[in-house]
Design a protein around this motif. Structure first.
Motif, short mmCIF file in Angstrom:
data_model
loop_
_atom_site.label_atom_id
_atom_site.label_comp_id
_atom_site.label_asym_id
_atom_site.label_seq_id
_atom_site.Cartn_x
_atom_site.Cartn_y
_atom_site.Cartn_z
N GLU B 166 0.82 -1.21 0.00
CA GLU B 166 0.00 0.00 0.00
C GLU B 166 0.85 1.26 0.00
O GLU B 166 1.99 1.28 0.49
N SER B 167 0.25 2.29 -0.54
CA SER B 167 0.84 3.64 -0.52
C SER B 167 0.78 4.20 0.90
O SER B 167 -0.15 3.89 1.66
N ASP B 170 -2.52 5.40 2.02
CA ASP B 170 -3.59 4.46 2.31
C ASP B 170 -3.83 4.43 3.82
O ASP B 170 -2.89 4.43 4.62
N ARG B 192 4.92 1.17 0.55
CA ARG B 192 5.44 1.48 -0.79
C ARG B 192 5.34 2.98 -1.04
O ARG B 192 4.32 3.48 -1.53
N ASP B 194 6.54 5.15 -3.19
CA ASP B 194 6.80 5.82 -4.48
C ASP B 194 5.96 7.09 -4.69
O ASP B 194 6.49 8.11 -5.14
N PRO B 195 4.66 7.07 -4.39
CA PRO B 195 3.87 8.28 -4.69
C PRO B 195 4.32 9.52 -3.92
O PRO B 195 4.04 10.64 -4.36
N ASN B 207 0.34 14.60 -3.08
CA ASN B 207 0.57 13.41 -2.26
C ASN B 207 1.33 13.77 -0.99
O ASN B 207 1.02 13.28 0.10
#
Lengths: 467, 467, 467
Positions: B166-167, B170, B192, B194-195, B207
C-alpha cells in the motif's frame, strides 16, 4: 567426500564419455601460467603455520561469504592496518569456518577446500561444528611434516610450472633464491606494472621514481620512463623467467596517442594533476605501449579489466586491498580495444590474452574479436566465473564463434596454494563434461574430443604462454 | 493436465532426486512476503464475480500476449479511463482467452492458469474454443459457493502469511477490517512510498501534502517530511503488520547528500522545478533515507529497479498504469548503490533485498555485492524472469558467488490471487530440480539438498522478511 | 559423418520425443525469407567453378577463423582491392581449409560444411590434410555435372522461396531474367536501403542522386527523396517480388521529427555536413519513415542493428566490406525504438521484425516488447548466434515472455548457397530438441509440440513474411 564422477553429467551416455575423456587428462602435469602465490614459500620452504593461516585468513573467497552473513573480518584473523587486535587463535578462526560451512553449499570455494582437505590432508569427514577440531588437528599434524612443506607439495601437485605475479618494483629476490637453490621446481614471475602505469594507484609518483632508481633511467621523462619499463621487463624475463605481463585496469580502454600527447599526459600524471578521464586515457595509452614492447620482447600480454576495486571504503580503510570487496562491472571491449587493435591487432607475432568479469561480452564481443584478430586470444572464465557453471557458460558462449583454439587453457589465478590441484581438476572435469555433451549430441567425434581434452588441460596454456 | 513430475528433469537420476526433495516441501505452508493482491477481498470476503473478472481482466500477463497478437484491450474488458464502452460480456472475454490459448504455449502464464483451473476448480480439460464454455460454467458454478470465497481460498491455499502493498496515503482500512473481523488469516501490508518520494509520480506535491495531513507533520519542510514518513512507517507496522518497505524506482541510483542539499532538492521537488536528473537524485537520496529509517524501525527494505513504466503512451492514456506495457531496461548496481552502501552497507542489523529485471547483473554485480555486504540480500527472479527458465538461470548465476543463504526464498509478486499456489509450486519444483542436478553431479550431498529445499521454500522468506 | 540424431539431447526420453517431432518437419520445403545469395546464380545458371570458390573465398565465417590463427587472407584467395596478387590456385586454398579443419571443432561452420559435403556431394570422410585432395576432386567432379548447377540445386534443396537482398539502386536485372526464363523456382528480392538512407554510407550523396535518376524524382528535396523511396519500394514489390525491407543500422535508434526538422537534416546529410550524432538521428528518422511506408505498401520491415562494421581498418582497406571483421556491440532497444513505437507500435497492420546481436536483450527487452506491441515480432537468433547453443539460448530467453507466436521462424541469412539446407536442418533440430525438453518436463503436450515444430520450421516464416 569426493565422488569420482563429480561434475560429470548424470546422463549415462554423457557420463561414460566424460569419464573416458577425463582419463586422458587426469594425470597430466599442471601448467599454472597465471596466479598469485607467494614466491617466498618456495624460496624459504618453511612449513605453513596452521590450518586457519593456510585456508581462511588469506582466502577472500572464504571470508567474504562469512562477512556477508555477519561474521566480523577481525574474527577470522585478517590483520587490521591500524594494528588493532584481531582474532589470533587459529582454532577459533577455524571454528568460524566450520560453523558457517553450510553457507558454502553449491559454491566452488566449498569444492576447492574439500578437495584440498581430502586429497592433500586425507580428511574424509565433512567440516561441521562437531568435526572442526578433529579436522584442525589432522591438518595441523600434517603441516609439521616435511612432506607438507611448499616444495614437497609443489612436486606432489605435479606442477610443471607455476607463475607468480610481481610489481616492476620487486627485485625478485625470492625468485633468485629459488633458482640459486638448485631445486628443480619451475616458478616464474609475471610482470604486473599497475603500480607504475596507473596514475591513480597508491603512490604512483614515488613508484615511478623507484622504477627510475632500479633501472638507472630518468623516469621523470616520458622517454626515460618507457626505457625503464622496457628494462624492467627484460629483467623479469631474465631473472624471473617471466613469459607474460598482466594488466588489471578498471576498463579495457586503450589509446594510441602521439608521442607528444603521451609525454604531456605523463607529465601531468607525475604532477598529480590528471583528471579521472586523463588517468583512464593514460592507462589506455600504457596498454598500447606495453603491446608495442611485447612485440619486441615476446612477453605475452594479459588484460584483466572490469573490477571495481575496494568498493567498500570501510573494509578498505581497515584491512586494505584484496579483501573480498572488489565487484565486477559491465565492460566494453569493441570500442575500447580499437586503438590498440588498429595498431597491433593484425600482428601474428603478438599474443594478447583478454579476460572479462562481464559474461555478456563472451558471445557478443570477445569471441567475435578473438575469432578474427590474429593477436587476440581469450583467457578462461575468471574470478567469480571460475566455477562449474561459469566455466560451462564460457564454453557455451565462446566456442561456436572463436572455436577452442583461440582460448588458452586454464588459469587458477589463486593465492591459495592448496587449491591449485582442485581448481585445475574442476576445469578439466567441466571441460570434459562439455566435450562429452558435444560428442553425445554428435557434434564432435570422440577422437577429436580426446585430443581437445588434452589441449584444454595442458597444451594450450603451454603454447599460449610460451611455457 | 498437471503431471506429477512437471518441471523435473527427464533424466532418471535427477528426476528421482527431485521427487524426493519435492516431497519435503510440497505441503509446506506458503509464505508470501511480497505481492499485490487486494486486501478488500479478505476484508469483505465477497465472491469473485466470474471467470473473466478473476482470470483475464486483471492479469496483464494474459492480456499483453493477446494484445501483442492483435486482440484489442477493450475486447478483454479492461476499463478505459475515458469511460468508453469495453466488452462487458464475461463469457465473450473468456472465449478470447480460449481462442488464443495456443499463444501461451511454453509460458508461465499457461502453467499458472492451468494449475489454478485444475487444483482450484477441478478443470481437467485443456482450454480451447470447444471447451471454453464448459470450463467457464464450471468455474462460475464454483465461484458461487462459499468455499470459493477469498478467505476460504486463503485457507485452502495454506497461506501462512500474505503481504499486500500500500501507498503511505492508504489508511489501511481493509487491513483494519481484517484484523477486527476475528478471522485468523494473516494479511500484512508493505510500505510502498513511491507516490510520495518520486517527484515524477503523478500528483507528487498533492501526495506530500496529503501525507502531512495524515500525520500532522508539516511536510512542506524537509524535516517535517522525513518525520511524516517515519510516522507513517510506524503506522504501517502497527496497524498493517508491515515488516517491509518496497521501492520501485527506474534505476538503482542512490545518493548521500548533506542535509542542506537534500532540503534544497526537496524544496525544488515540491515546487515542481526539478529536472529529470534532479528527480533521479532525489529518489536516490530517499532510498538512503529509507535505509536509515529501516535501521531504526527494523523494516526490511526491498529495491525493485529497472522497469520503464508505461512505455506505450497510447495504452497508458486509454487504460492507465499496469497494463502490460512496462519494459525492463539495463540496470547498473555497482556504482548506483555505492552512496547508500558506503553509509549503511556494513550494518548487520539492516536488510536490503535487491531485485533486478536485468539478468546480466546476477553473476556480474548482484551476487558479488550480496556475497560481501552484510546488509544485502538478493530477491528471487522477478516479473518476466519469474518462470522456470528464469528461475533456473537465477540459481545458476547467483549461487556460486552468493550461495543460497544470501537469497530470500520466493516472492509471488502477484495480483492474481488464484495463481499464488501455482507460482510457489513452480518455484519449489524448479529449486528442487536445480538441487537435484547438483546432487546428481556430486556437487552437493542429498541431506544438505533436503535441508536447502525447505530453506528455499519456506525458512529463508520467513527469516529475511521477519515474518 | 552425419549422425541421424545429431543435435538431439542424449537423454533417451528427450531424444525419442525429438525424433518424433523432427520426423514432422524434416521434409518440409524450405522457406528462406532473408539471405544474401547472388541472384545471378539463378539467372545465369552457370556451374559453380570449383570447391574453393564455392566454399572458402566467399565465406567470411570460414576465413575469419583461419585469419585469427595466422593464415593470411590473401592465401585463401580473397581479392584485394588494390589488385595485388592473391592465391589463385583453388586446390591450395582448399588445403588451407583442410590443414586448419581442427580449428572449426565445435563451430557451426564445421557442421554446415560437413552437411553440404555429405548431403550435396556425397563426401563421407572427414576433411583433413590427407583427404583434402580426394574431397576436392569429388566436389569438382560434381560441379561439372548439370545436376549441380544453381537451379538444379535450388530444386533439390526443396526451396519453396528464396529471398535475396538488393540496394534500391539495383535494377533487379537478375530477378527479371529469372522471371522471364520460365523457370519455376521462386526467388524474390528484399529492399535494403542502407546506401541511400545512411549519410555515412560510402557515396551517400551520389547514391541519392542515382536514386533520383532511377525514379524520375527530385531527390535533392526531402519530398522528392521520400517519393523516390516509395517508388522504389513499389518497383521492388512488382518487379522483384519483394515482401520485405531490411535495415542494417549501427543501433536501433529511431526518431520522429517534424517534417521541417527532417527536411533540414536531410539537406545537411546531402551537403555532407552532418555530425555523427546527426547521421544517427537521420538514420533513426528513416526507420520511422520506412515504417510509415510499410503501413502503406505492406512490406514487412526487418531491423538488424548492433554490428560495428569494418572494425579492422587494415582488412577493410585491403579487402573491403564483409570480410569477417564486423563485431557485435551492446544494443539498446527500449528507449531507441520508442519514437517509432509511439507512432506505429500499435498498428496491427504493420510487421516489424527485430533482430539482435546482443543476447542480453532477448529476455530483458525484446521479448517484453514483442510480447506487448502488436506491430513487433522477433527475428531468429542472428549471425554469430545462429548456432546450436545460440538458438537454444534464444528459445530459452524469449519463449516465456513472448511465446512462440511472436517469433517468425528461421532465417538462414547466408551468402553460402550450399549451406542453406544445413542451416535450416540445424534450426529444425534445435527447435525440436527444445520442444522435446518442454514435453519431457511436462511443460507442453506432445500434440502441441508437433504443431509448433511445423510452425517454427515453416508456417511462421511464411506468414510473417507474407510469402
Amino acid at each position: 567426500m569426493l565422488h569420482p564422477d563429480r561434475l560429470f553429467p548424470s546422463d549415462a551416455t554423457q557420463r561414460a564419455i566424460a569419464r573416458r575423456l577425463y582419463a586422458e587428462v587426469r594425470d597430466l602435469p599442471i601448467v599454472s601460467p597465471h596466479g598469485h602465490t607467494d614466491p617466498s614459500w618456495f624460496a624459504e620452504d618453511l612449513p605453513f603455520p596452521d590450518p586457519a593461516t593456510l585456508f581462511v585468513k588469506p582466502d577472500h573467497y572464504a571470508f567474504r561469504m562469512l562477512y556477508s552473513q555477519g561474521v566480523a573480518i577481525e574474527d577470522v584473523g585478517v590483520k587490521r592496518l591500524d594494528g588493532a587486535p584481531v582474532e589470533s587463535d587459529s582454532r577459533k578462526i577455524w571454528r568460524q569456518l566450520a560453523d558457517h560451512w553450510y553457507l558454502f553449499r553449491g559454491t566452488p570455494t566449498r569444492m576447492w577446500l574439500e578437495h584440498a582437505f581430502e586429497t592433500v590432508f586425507g580428511v574424509t569427514e565433512r567440516l561441521a561444528p562437531d568435526t572442526a577440531d578433529a579436522i584442525y588437528d589432522r591438518i595441523e599434524d600434517c603441516l609439521r611434516k616435511p612432506e607438507f612443506r611448499p616444495r614437497a607439495l609443489f612436486e606432489r601437485f605435479n606442477l610443471e610450472v607455476l607463475a607468480t605475479t610481481e610489481s616492476p618494483l620487486d627485485t625478485l629476490e625470492h625468485h633468485k633464491t629459488i633458482r640459486a637453490s638448485g631445486w628443480k621446481g619451475r616458478v616464474v614471475t609475471a610482470f604486473r606494472p599497475d603500480p607504475v602505469v596507473d596514475p591513480e594507484f597508491e603512490g604512483f609518483k614515488a613508484n615511478v621514481e623507484a622504477l627510475g632508481a632500479l633501472t638507472g633511467e630518468n623516469t621523470a621523462t616520458w622517454k626515460g620512463y618507457l626505457a625503464a619499463l622496457a628494462n624492467r621487463r627484460q629483467y623479469f624475463k631474465e631473472v624471473g623467467g617471466a613469459t607474460s605481463t598482466d594488466h588489471g585496469h578498471p576498463t579495457a580502454r586503450t589509446a594510441n596517442l602521439s608521442a607528444a600527447e603521451a609525454e604531456s599526459l605523463f607529465a601531468k600524471a607525475l604532477a598529480g594533476t590528471v583528471t579521472a578521464e586523463e588517468a583512464e586515457l593514460f592507462r589506455g595509452q600504457m596498454l598500447t605501449e606495453m603491446a608495442r614492447m611485447s612485440l619486441d620482447d615476446g612477453l605475452v600480454m594479459q588484460i584483466h579489466p572490469g573490477s571495481f576495486r575496494n568498493h567498500n571504503p570501510q573494509v578498505f580503510e581497515r584491512f586494505g586491498r584484496d579483501k573480498g570487496a572488489d565487484i565486477p562491472t559491465a565492460t566494453e571491449y569493441v570500442r575500447s580495444l580499437k586503438p590498440l587493435l588498429d595498431r597491433f591487432g593484425n600482428e601474428r607475432g603478438l599474443t594478447i590474452i583478454l579476460f572479462t568479469l562481464d559474461e555478456t561480452s563472451y558471445a557478443r564481443e570477445l569471441a567475435p574479436l578473438a575469432g578474427h584478430y590474429p593477436a587476440l586470444r581469450l583467457g578462461p572464465a575468471w574470478w567469480f566465473h571460475d566455477s562449474p557453471e561459469g566455466m560451462r557458460r564460457y564454453r557455451e558462449m565462446v566456442t561456436e564463434t572463436a572455436g577452442f583454439y583461440n582460448t588458452v587453457g586454464f588459469n587458477d589465478d589463486t593465492r591459495a596454494f592448496c587449491s591449485i590441484p582442485a581448481r585445475h581438476d574442476v576445469a578439466r572435469r567441466v571441460d570434459c563434461a562439455f566435450l562429452a555433451r558435444l560428442v553425445s549430441e554428435h557434434r564432435l567425434d570422440e577422437d577429436e574430443a580426446a585430443e581437445l581434452a588434452v589441449d584444454l588441460a595442458y597444451r594450450l596454456a603451454k603454447n599460449a604462454y610460451k611455457l
